[in-house]
Design a protein around this motif. Structure first.
Motif, PDB file in Angstrom:
ATOM      1  N   TYR A   1       0.798  -1.225   0.000  1.00  0.00           N
ATOM      2  CA  TYR A   1       0.000   0.000   0.000  1.00  0.00           C
ATOM      3  C   TYR A   1       0.835   1.281   0.000  1.00  0.00           C
ATOM      4  N   PRO A   2       1.890   1.393   0.830  1.00  0.00           N
ATOM      5  CA  PRO A   2       2.670   2.648   0.809  1.00  0.00           C
ATOM      6  C   PRO A   2       3.215   2.983  -0.576  1.00  0.00           C
ATOM      7  N   GLU A   3       3.678   1.974  -1.305  1.00  0.00           N
ATOM      8  CA  GLU A   3       4.222   2.231  -2.637  1.00  0.00           C
ATOM      9  C   GLU A   3       3.121   2.571  -3.638  1.00  0.00           C
ATOM     10  N   LEU A   4       1.947   1.989  -3.457  1.00  0.00           N
ATOM     11  CA  LEU A   4       0.828   2.304  -4.343  1.00  0.00           C
ATOM     12  C   LEU A   4       0.441   3.781  -4.263  1.00  0.00           C
ATOM     13  N   LEU A   5       0.694   4.383  -3.113  1.00  0.00           N
ATOM     14  CA  LEU A   5       0.329   5.789  -2.938  1.00  0.00           C
ATOM     15  C   LEU A   5       1.184   6.733  -3.776  1.00  0.00           C
ATOM     16  N   SER A   6       2.228   6.198  -4.422  1.00  0.00           N
ATOM     17  CA  SER A   6       3.006   7.021  -5.352  1.00  0.00           C
ATOM     18  C   SER A   6       2.215   7.300  -6.633  1.00  0.00           C
ATOM     19  N   LEU A   7       1.178   6.506  -6.875  1.00  0.00           N
ATOM     20  CA  LEU A   7       0.305   6.725  -8.026  1.00  0.00           C
ATOM     21  C   LEU A   7      -0.693   7.846  -7.734  1.00  0.00           C
ATOM     22  N   PRO A   8      -1.161   8.538  -8.773  1.00  0.00           N
ATOM     23  CA  PRO A   8      -2.287   9.454  -8.562  1.00  0.00           C
ATOM     24  C   PRO A   8      -3.474   8.669  -8.011  1.00  0.00           C
TER      25      PRO A   8
ATOM     26  N   ASP B   1      -7.556  -4.088   3.034  1.00  0.00           N
ATOM     27  CA  ASP B   1      -6.252  -4.418   2.449  1.00  0.00           C
ATOM     28  C   ASP B   1      -6.344  -5.442   1.329  1.00  0.00           C
ATOM     29  N   THR B   2      -7.413  -5.329   0.567  1.00  0.00           N
ATOM     30  CA  THR B   2      -7.499  -6.099  -0.669  1.00  0.00           C
ATOM     31  C   THR B   2      -7.825  -5.148  -1.809  1.00  0.00           C
ATOM     32  N   ILE B   3      -7.646  -5.631  -3.038  1.00  0.00           N
ATOM     33  CA  ILE B   3      -7.801  -4.814  -4.240  1.00  0.00           C
ATOM     34  C   ILE B   3      -8.850  -5.451  -5.135  1.00  0.00           C
TER      35      ILE B   3
END
Length: 229
Positions: A18-25, A75-77
């Motif tokens: 999740y922390p790395e996903l937040l680099s996306l818009p 915490d699922t997608i």
């Protein structure tokens, strides 16, 4: 690695990413229980990371019948990341079963991110495989079981894969019926039998499992190939 049982409830698979996903818009959203995350007939253009709450995915047939496919917790997608647009997607709906907090990503940007992060892509493949496994189990195994066996299998798997340490399941009898493709009256009879045998305790939209051993004794071998821990 032990054998993986089918699951209707997905949660906790992507916490580390999740922390790395937040680099996306992205956009933070809040949905109230009963609210649709996209409308019927709309193309799926958004990927959701659920931070809290539970969403249900279902398909509505043109004659009005509903088939629940899966439930998604923290915490699922959902949904998947394929580039192809499948026609059936326009019949798929995603609704907040409880109040939900989620992070929304553009589908095309999310897809590109997955291509650039192989460990994340590997996890997506694993979860996609688990989803396909559940659909095969539901179509090729559960479909041919009598209602009582379907209900026992469903309760066992929801508890086994759930977020409440295997003791309680927050779900309505209507949602059980829509998931299993049976009449609500048949679900009610099955749950009443389990209650009379002191295997479960019923409250409004909530089922407490009191005796896993007795419940698993009623389940099919395909459902309990490994022991409940």
């Amino acid at each position: 690695m032990g054998q993986i049982l089918p699951k209707y409830f997905f949660s906790g698979e992507y916490t580390a990413f999740y922390p790395e996903l937040l680099s996306l818009p992205h956009k933070e959203i809040v949905c109230s229980a009963g609210e649709l995350l996209w409308g019927s007939g709309e193309p799926i253009t958004t990927i959701f990371y659920f931070r809290s709450g539970v969403a249900q995915c279902y398909v509505e047939h043109e004659d009005g019948h509903r088939k629940n496919l899966s439930f998604h917790g923290a915490d699922t997608i959902f949904p998947g990341i394929q580039k192809a647009d499948f026609k059936i997607e326009k019949s798929i709906l995603l609704k907040a079963l409880t109040d939900i907090e989620a992070t929304a990503f553009d589908r095309s940007e999310f897809y590109q991110f997955s291509l650039e992060h192989p460990l994340f892509m590997a996890q997506l493949y694993e979860m996609q495989s688990a989803y396909v496994n559940m659909l095969i189990y539901d179509a090729a195994h559960q479909r041919y079981n009598p209602t009582f066996l379907k209900v026992c299998n469903f309760l066992f798997l929801m508890a086994y894969n759930g977020s409440s340490h295997g003791r309680s399941i927050s779900i309505s009898q209507e949602n059980i019926a829509d998931t299993l493709g049976v009449g609500r009256n048949h679900v009610t009879k099955s749950l009443s039998r389990l209650r009379q045998e002191h295997i479960i305790q019923l409250r409004r939209c909530h089922i407490e499992i009191l005796d896993f051993d007795k419940l698993s004794a009623y389940c099919s071998l395909e459902t309990i190939d490994t022991p409940f821990l």
